[in-house]
Design an enzyme around this catalytic site. Structure first.
Site, mmCIF file in Angstrom:
data_model
loop_
_atom_site.group_PDB
_atom_site.id
_atom_site.type_symbol
_atom_site.label_atom_id
_atom_site.label_comp_id
_atom_site.label_asym_id
_atom_site.label_seq_id
_atom_site.Cartn_x
_atom_site.Cartn_y
_atom_site.Cartn_z
ATOM 1 N N HIS A 124 44.170 34.540 110.844
ATOM 2 C CA HIS A 124 45.093 33.717 111.632
ATOM 3 C C HIS A 124 45.053 32.262 111.182
ATOM 4 C CE1 HIS A 124 44.712 37.358 113.940
ATOM 5 N NE2 HIS A 124 43.462 37.079 114.208
ATOM 6 N N CYS A 125 44.672 32.027 109.940
ATOM 7 C CA CYS A 125 44.518 30.660 109.400
ATOM 8 C C CYS A 125 43.431 29.884 110.135
ATOM 9 C CB CYS A 125 45.815 29.859 109.429
ATOM 10 S SG CYS A 125 47.141 30.621 108.514
#
Ligand code: PMP
Length: 459
Positions: A401-402
């Protein structure tokens, strides 16, 4: 107790329920209401550039475009459009701050951020400190405040220990897109205030930048009450189509700073000479080049529609108008969104928490988090879990999710988790279906039937 949101009435504004989609990947992007898609089309007859023509069409488009800044300013509690700059997304907005402040950082300064950040609020500071400023012969450090791996809460003592009189800027997320944790922004503001850093404006405190990509879509946010210096968010996480993000900045800071992008329309009309250039007044100083005009208009209308959907989905009052929106209306609407989201998240936490072999990340109390739940199943690859959920018609996202630093901080190898995330159009029944599908995957049973792709293709 009455539900805070009339979810069935809300859902009638969207196409995804009729396609059988269970849209539970909202932390990535939300679904667009029909009205906004139609609004794009309705703008076509008057299609024209802004600030660049004398036709009636150009004048009208300019008025719509400028009004969108006023709507955005009112939505976040800014004093006016002077505090609003539009970019493509949160990432670009944060980069804009980095490039604006780049020349202000002095040798020996530091910037403090956290290991809870999305890469958008870490990598620009990493790049500034490690790659850009060293080439200019200047040494500036970045420092990373940690979070408690058990509770998922930001470690405020550690943060306090990192902030000192050389901290020009403190950057933090408003809510983590992996742990879900809401940051205690007032406490962070107080720490930034106490640093004593001497800014070029004469203020003696660190600036505070908040990455509000996960905060603004589901909360009442008031930039002046929070006293943030900069705040960024993206419209594609709050009903609008892709392409527009906001940077709020205190007007006196935007007025004093160098712009991020240079070129057309950001200059004062006629004030460009071989030896001198004067910049345009705010906010147009930060609008270099032809902007995403339709995107800005539709995005501002998305804010109006979001309030309508929360307050009276069958009788929209603000959408399609330029009526000034009272703060009390924004507060009432966004409080309903956040209450609904919290109920859905609490239900998901309860249901998922009962599954054998599950690890849920972040705070257990739904009031301390935003409307997402990331988890792992023992012995299962999160991408495989997300694919199995998709076969059951449940949309989720697996990966880091970064939020790569936070996954590393929890020792996750690979740095990945599976995430479900909810918005005001999701129903308790959808949450239950998602939980049942995760339980089936955890138990090694087939999670479900045809995925949405097959259903969409079969239409
Ligand atoms: N910050 C956070 C907390 C986010 O969740 C996201 C989107 N995942 C971003 C920044 C980046 O947003 P965008 O891709 O719109 O730039």
């Amino acid at each position: 107790m009455r539900d805070p949101v009339d979810v069935q009435a809300v859902r009638r504004h969207f196409a995804f329920p009729t396609l059988g989609r269970i849209a539970t990947n909202n932390a990535a992007s939300t679904q667009p209401p029909r009205e906004l898609v139609a609004l794009y089309q309705s703008l076509a007859p008057g299609y024209e550039n802004v600030h660049r023509g004398q036709s009636s069409a150009s004048q009208e488009m300019t008025a719509l475009f400028e009004e969108s800044y006023d709507t955005i300013a009112r939505f976040v509690g800014a004093s006016g459009r002077d505090g609003i700059a539009l970019y493509r997304n949160t990432t670009e907005a944060i980069n804009a701050v980095m490039y604006s402040l780049l020349t202000e950082f002095r040798e020996g300064d530091n910037v403090v951020t956290t290991t809870m950040e999305h890469n958008s609020n870490y990598v620009p500071w990493y790049a500034m400190c490690r790659e850009i400023l060293p080439r200019l012969g200047r040494r500036v450090d970045y420092r990373l405040a940690r979070f408690d791996p058990h509770t998922g809460e930001l470690d405020l003592d550690h943060l306090a220990s990192l902030i000192d009189a050389r901290t020009k800027l403190v950057c933090c997320t408003g809510a983590s897109n992996f742990l879900g944790t809401r940051t205690p922004l007032r406490a962070v503001r107080a720490l930034a205030d106490a640093s004593g850093y001497l800014q070029p404006t004469g203020e003696r405190r660190s600036y505070l930048l908040v990455d509000a990509a996960q905060l603004v879509p589901g909360s009442f946010v008031d930039v002046r009450a929070l006293d943030v210096d900069y705040l960024a968010f993206s419209f594609h996480k709050m009903l609008a189509p892709f392409g527009v993000g906001v940077l709020y900045g205190k007007p006196h800071l935007l007025a004093a700073a160098l712009p991020f992008l240079y070129g057309g329309d950001m200059i004062a009309e006629g004030r460009v000479f071989p030896d001198r250039v004067d910049y345009n007044r705010l906010p147009w100083k930060y609008a270099a080049g032809t902007p995403n005009i339709l995107g800005a208009v539709v995005s501002a209308q998305a804010l109006r529609l979001l309030l309508d959907l929360a307050l009276s989905p069958d009788r929209p009052a603000y959408f399609g108008t330029a009526e000034p929106i009272e703060r009390s209306t924004v507060r009432a609407g966004m409080n309903r969104v956040s209450t609904w989201n919290r109920q859905l998240t609490g239900r998901a936490l309860d249901g998922l928490g009962a599954i054998d072999g599950i690890t849920i990340y972040g705070p257990r109390d739904p009031a301390r988090r935003t409307s997402l739940v990331a988890f792992n199943l023992a012995g299962r690859d999160p991408v495989g879990v997300a694919e199995a959920l998709n076969r059951a018609g449940i949309e989720s996202r697996a990966g880091c999710h970064c939020a790569t630093l936070a996954h590393h901080a929890l020792g996750l190898t690979p740095p990945a988790s599976c995430r479900l995330s909810f918005y005001l159009y999701n129903t308790p029944d959808e949450v239950d279906q998602a939980v049942a599908a995760v339980a089936a995957v955890a138990a090694g049973r087939p999670a479900g039937l045809d995925g949405p792709r097959e259903r969409v293709a079969a239409r």
